[in-house]
Design an enzyme around this catalytic site. Sequence first.
Site, PDB file in Angstrom:
ATOM      1  N   HIS A 103      14.281 -12.572   6.056  1.00  0.00           N
ATOM      2  CA  HIS A 103      14.053 -12.839   4.633  1.00  0.00           C
ATOM      3  C   HIS A 103      14.004 -11.568   3.793  1.00  0.00           C
ATOM      4  CE1 HIS A 103      12.179 -16.923   5.966  1.00  0.00           C
ATOM      5  NE2 HIS A 103      13.479 -16.975   5.892  1.00  0.00           N
TER       6      HIS A 103
ATOM      7  N   CYS B 294      18.251  -3.281  -8.927  1.00  0.00           N
ATOM      8  CA  CYS B 294      18.508  -3.652 -10.319  1.00  0.00           C
ATOM      9  C   CYS B 294      19.518  -4.784 -10.336  1.00  0.00           C
ATOM     10  CB  CYS B 294      19.041  -2.435 -11.069  1.00  0.00           C
ATOM     11  SG  CYS B 294      19.740  -2.861 -12.671  1.00  0.00           S
TER      12      CYS B 294
ATOM     13  N   SER C  45       4.452 -21.142  10.952  1.00  0.00           N
ATOM     14  CA  SER C  45       4.212 -22.581  10.864  1.00  0.00           C
ATOM     15  C   SER C  45       5.473 -23.352  11.275  1.00  0.00           C
ATOM     16  CB  SER C  45       3.791 -22.968   9.447  1.00  0.00           C
ATOM     17  OG  SER C  45       4.837 -22.688   8.536  1.00  0.00           O
TER      18      SER C  45
END
Length: 250
Positions: A120, A128, A190
Amino acid sequence: MRETIQRAAKDLTNAKTAVALTGAGISVESGIPPFRGKGGVWEKIDPMEYATIDAFMRDPAKVWNVLIKEMKEIIDRAEPNEGHKGLARLAEMGILTTVITQNVDGLHQAAGNEDVIEFHGNFAWHRCMDCDASIETPSIDLSRIPPRCGCGGIYRPEVIFFGEMIPPEALTRSQQLSAQCDVMLVVGTSATVQPAAYMPVIAKRSGAKVIEINPEASPLTATVSDYLVKGPAGKAMSGIIAELERLRVS
Ligand code: NAD
Ligand code: ZN
């Protein structure tokens, strides 16, 4: 927990290649709250309102004020805990090859793991949105929100928001490693965010042992995982390392 710690140490000693899949839970003991579960960020804010790419594009100042600024403060201060250090030690012992992580906090690298796949992205950098220039997160000037680059463009973290694609090379490599390993340690996740949660399924189908470390059961427990070391990552990992070291000398 003692019995499963011993079992995990034994399985790791017999492993040719082990990989780990980690989630927000491994960084809880470093003071970084998870998204879900007790004390999780989602108890306070709605993910769909703040953590999607659409939400960020619609109102970057709002997402900066409520989510990113606080993440920056927490992550800037955080240090690796016994959980991260245990995985680094496993790599040093030649047992663990790679950490596949859903975390963006950089703590696996800080602990000493050299091969880390960041599913991730990484919060250590921003870019930018107009000219693509990169900046290290601690150097961002927060006196103006949203912070802007010299060209006037808004900075965004180099993380994957909900609704964005996983970097294809991270996904492909993770799938390959999951299919090749003979032990997968699933620590502090999880197992609800796809496609990361699918990696243990690939590992299991390819014949690997899947060992979960988590104070709570997850959807993988009793379906995909061989067993659960039920406890916080720091305590579980330091127990496993101590047991492995004992097995090695005896
Ligand atoms: P999650 O927030 O959905 O779940 C956290 C899991 O950690 C739960 O299963 C919980 O039982 C477990 N846990 C709590 N304390 C623990 C401890 N001390 N030791 C071990 N486990 C513990 O986390 P997720 O599955 O990683 O998914 C959330 C998404 O949020 C990820 O995709 C990640 O990108 C992002 N995130 C990252 C960070 C970070 O970088 N540290 C922090 C929050 C969220
Ligand atoms: Zn710019």
